[in-house]
Design an enzyme around this catalytic site. Structure first.
Site, PDB file in Angstrom:
ATOM      1  N   ASN A  69       8.879   9.317   4.628  1.00 21.85           N
ATOM      2  CA  ASN A  69       9.613   8.209   4.000  1.00 21.85           C
ATOM      3  C   ASN A  69       9.145   8.052   2.555  1.00 21.85           C
ATOM      4  OD1 ASN A  69       7.320   6.299   3.870  1.00 21.85           O
ATOM      5  ND2 ASN A  69       7.403   6.520   6.081  1.00 21.85           N
ATOM      6  N   PHE A 102       2.456  -5.484   7.403  1.00 21.17           N
ATOM      7  CA  PHE A 102       3.550  -5.531   6.435  1.00 21.17           C
ATOM      8  C   PHE A 102       4.850  -5.383   7.219  1.00 21.17           C
ATOM      9  CE2 PHE A 102       2.346  -5.150   1.875  1.00 21.17           C
ATOM     10  CZ  PHE A 102       0.978  -5.248   2.033  1.00 21.17           C
ATOM     11  N   LYS A 121       2.705  -7.719  17.161  1.00 23.84           N
ATOM     12  CA  LYS A 121       1.543  -6.926  16.761  1.00 23.84           C
ATOM     13  C   LYS A 121       0.262  -7.765  16.704  1.00 23.84           C
ATOM     14  CE  LYS A 121       4.845  -4.078  14.292  1.00 23.84           C
ATOM     15  NZ  LYS A 121       4.858  -2.635  14.096  1.00 23.84           N
TER      16      LYS A 121
HETATM   17  O1  PMT Z   1       3.535   2.598  -0.618  1.00 23.73           O
HETATM   18  P1  PMT Z   1       4.440   1.907  -1.597  1.00 23.73           P
HETATM   19  O2  PMT Z   1       5.405   2.849  -2.268  1.00 23.73           O
HETATM   20  O3  PMT Z   1       3.699   1.050  -2.568  1.00 23.73           O
HETATM   21  O4  PMT Z   1       5.394   0.930  -0.760  1.00 23.73           O
HETATM   22  C1  PMT Z   1       4.886  -0.210  -0.128  1.00 23.73           C
HETATM   23  C2  PMT Z   1       5.488  -0.403   1.270  1.00 23.73           C
HETATM   24  C3  PMT Z   1       6.968  -0.689   1.144  1.00 23.73           C
HETATM   25  C4  PMT Z   1       5.276   0.851   2.131  1.00 23.73           C
HETATM   26  C5  PMT Z   1       4.728  -1.620   1.909  1.00 23.73           C
HETATM   27  O5  PMT Z   1       4.921  -2.750   1.110  1.00 23.73           O
HETATM   28  C6  PMT Z   1       5.215  -1.894   3.329  1.00 23.73           C
HETATM   29  O6  PMT Z   1       6.154  -2.632   3.558  1.00 23.73           O
HETATM   30  N1  PMT Z   1       4.531  -1.288   4.334  1.00 23.73           N
HETATM   31  C7  PMT Z   1       4.956  -1.329   5.761  1.00 23.73           C
HETATM   32  C8  PMT Z   1       6.012  -0.292   6.013  1.00 23.73           C
HETATM   33  C9  PMT Z   1       6.428  -0.273   7.479  1.00 23.73           C
HETATM   34  O7  PMT Z   1       6.168   0.697   8.171  1.00 23.73           O
HETATM   35  O8  PMT Z   1       6.983  -1.386   7.890  1.00 23.73           O
HETATM   36  P2  PMT Z   1       7.491  -1.650   9.402  1.00 23.73           P
HETATM   37  O9  PMT Z   1       8.185  -2.926   9.308  1.00 23.73           O
HETATM   38  O10 PMT Z   1       8.193  -0.449   9.908  1.00 23.73           O
HETATM   39  O11 PMT Z   1       6.144  -1.815  10.242  1.00 23.73           O
HETATM   40  C10 PMT Z   1       5.537  -3.068  10.488  1.00 23.73           C
HETATM   41  C11 PMT Z   1       4.013  -2.932  10.520  1.00 23.73           C
HETATM   42  O12 PMT Z   1       3.633  -2.063  11.596  1.00 23.73           O
HETATM   43  C12 PMT Z   1       3.430  -2.356   9.269  1.00 23.73           C
HETATM   44  O13 PMT Z   1       2.226  -3.029   9.001  1.00 23.73           O
HETATM   45  C13 PMT Z   1       3.186  -0.892   9.638  1.00 23.73           C
HETATM   46  O14 PMT Z   1       2.068  -0.350   8.931  1.00 23.73           O
HETATM   47  C14 PMT Z   1       2.877  -0.992  11.123  1.00 23.73           C
HETATM   48  N2  PMT Z   1       3.277   0.199  11.891  1.00 23.73           N
HETATM   49  C15 PMT Z   1       4.548   0.657  11.887  1.00 23.73           C
HETATM   50  C16 PMT Z   1       4.900   1.754  12.662  1.00 23.73           C
HETATM   51  C17 PMT Z   1       3.902   2.384  13.448  1.00 23.73           C
HETATM   52  N3  PMT Z   1       4.191   3.431  14.191  1.00 23.73           N
HETATM   53  N4  PMT Z   1       2.658   1.912  13.444  1.00 23.73           N
HETATM   54  C18 PMT Z   1       2.331   0.823  12.686  1.00 23.73           C
HETATM   55  O15 PMT Z   1       1.170   0.396  12.676  1.00 23.73           O
END
Ligand code: PMT
Length: 402
Positions: free
Chosen positions: A208, A323, A341
């Protein structure tokens, strides 16, 4: 940032002096008071007038100059300094300080100051690698002197190797970090950053747009504030902040294993990474060939573990920050993730908005806590978002300590 701070800048005789002129200009932009001390060697390269003009201060270069004001110059400079930086620092000044020699104004001020002394070496590779210079530097490190290490590259003498003085931007960053309040001293913070990549075959992968900038900004601010930082990062093009324990991973499974390794000692887990939710069910061991008679390719995916949810179950009294990268229903979707979470709070960003989310230098975030109270922040630099997140972490740590 450096308002009311006096940076005493020692300048010794090396061609890298020209970079120190730029450093003074950058320090002035940060509103620092800059007092420059030049050695005789430095004056062979640049005149005091250059530094006087850039610093808006009289340049100090004579041990026994005519009295213009009634204080002892080396003592007054030594007392005035909030930090004393020597850039460039030659083998000569390093040797003098390491051996207690104070035979000119700069070495005398070093001897007389209680301020942190930071040396920024610049010299030819052979000189830099000379065991005597190396021994002097390790002696000084043991005594509490700090160093901004030189880099490798083409040197003024034509050689290529180590000994090239750090760039002014990096030295300025070091000085600014020094003045950041160490309010997270000793707190163990594990941060995940960047994307993960899931291989399809030996040459292709699924990933991504995450650049890692958000996570690296948090890591930098955490280190500056005295935290012990594990930065678990997917592939990025960024230079990791000095002082972090860097763990590089590729896949979501590897990221989970890395978090597992550091989880027990972790006080705060910040999940800013964008791990892939799915991975190809089978990874081809040879490059997937283009089909001649079929213009479709079907790939089966299986779910990756949700790292945050997995550790959320084991978190006990640790702090966990997540996030949420959303393209619609930001608040509703992000709020659900807090419970799913088991997070202390979530940083929600709508990645469809210009300036927010992936890759850029800025982000537009809403922070939502466990009680679903939300705070909307304006568009700001990711470095400032990092400060807000860690301020909130600090507040929670304080509440837990009561
Ligand atoms: O890296 P940059 O270019 O600066 O961009 C920043 C960002 C957009 C990546 C950052 O601000 C951000 O939003 N990070 C979280 C991205 C994400 O995976 O979001 P999500 O809504 O899909 O996941 C929710 C949370 O679960 C996040 O804390 C993620 O790290 C976590 N997660 C998600 C999937 C997974 N398999 N395991 C996880 O732990």
């Amino acid at each position: 940032m450096l308002k009311d701070k006096t940076v005493v800048l020692g300048v010794t005789g090396g061609i890298a002096v020209y970079k120190s002129v730029d450093l003074v200009s950058r320090l002035k932009k940060e509103q620092a008071n800059v007092e420059v001390i030049m050695t005789d060697g430095a004056k062979e390269f640049v005149t005091p007038l250059t530094f006087q003009t850039m610093s808006n201060n009289v340049v100090h270069h004579k041990m026994f100059s005519e009295i213009t004001h009634y204080d002892v110059e080396h003592i007054s400079l030594a007392k005035k300094a909030d930090i004393l930086v020597i850039a460039p620092a030659t083998a000569n000044i390093i040797g003098k300080i390491a051996n207690g020699i104070s035979d000119d104004l700069l070495s005398t001020v070093v001897m007389a100051t209680k301020a942190q002394v930071v040396l920024v070496p610049a010299m030819n590779t052979v000189m830099y690698e000379n065991p005597i210079v190396q021994e002097n530097m390790s002696k000084l490190k043991k005594l509490g002197y700090e160093f901004v290490n030189p880099t490798s590259g083409l040197l003024a003498c034509g050689d290529v190797g180590s000994g090239k003085m750090s760039e002014p931007a990096e030295i300025l960053e070091y000085i600014k970090s020094y003045f950041v309040e160490k309010d997270l001293k000793g707190v163990n913070i594990t941060i995940t950053a960047g994307p993960t990549i899931e291989p399809l075959d030996p040459v292709r992968y699924l990933s991504n747009k995450s650049s890692g900038k958000m996570g690296y900004s948090i890591a930098k601010n955490a280190v500056d504030r005295g935290a012990v930082v594990n930065l678990i990062t997917g592939p990025t093009k960024l230079t990791p902040p000095e002082g972090v324990n860097l763990i590089r991973v590729d896949t979501t499974l590897e990221m989970k294993d890395a978090v597992e390794k550091y989880f027990e000692a972790t006080d705060v887990l910040i999940k800013s990474a964008a791990p892939s939710d799915y991975r190809p069910k089978n990874v081809a061991d040879k490059k997937i060939k283009k089909k001649i008679d079929d213009n479709e390719l079907t790939i089966d995916f299986i779910e990756n573990p949700d790292i945050a949810a997995y550790f959320g179950k084991k978190k006990a009294d640790k702090i966990m920050v997540g996030f949420a990268a959303e393209t619609n229903d930001l608040i509703e979707n992000a709020s659900k993730k807090i419970d799913k979470k088991n997070l202390d709070f979530i940083v929600a960003n709508d990645v469809t908005i210009k300036g927010a989310g992936f890759d850029g230098e800025t982000n537009l975030v809403t922070i939502i806590d466990r009680e679903k109270n939300r705070t909307d922040y304006p568009l700001m630099d990711k470095k400032d978002v990092a400060v807000i997140i860690l301020d909130k972490v600090k507040d929670i740590l304080k509440t837990k300590a009561r």
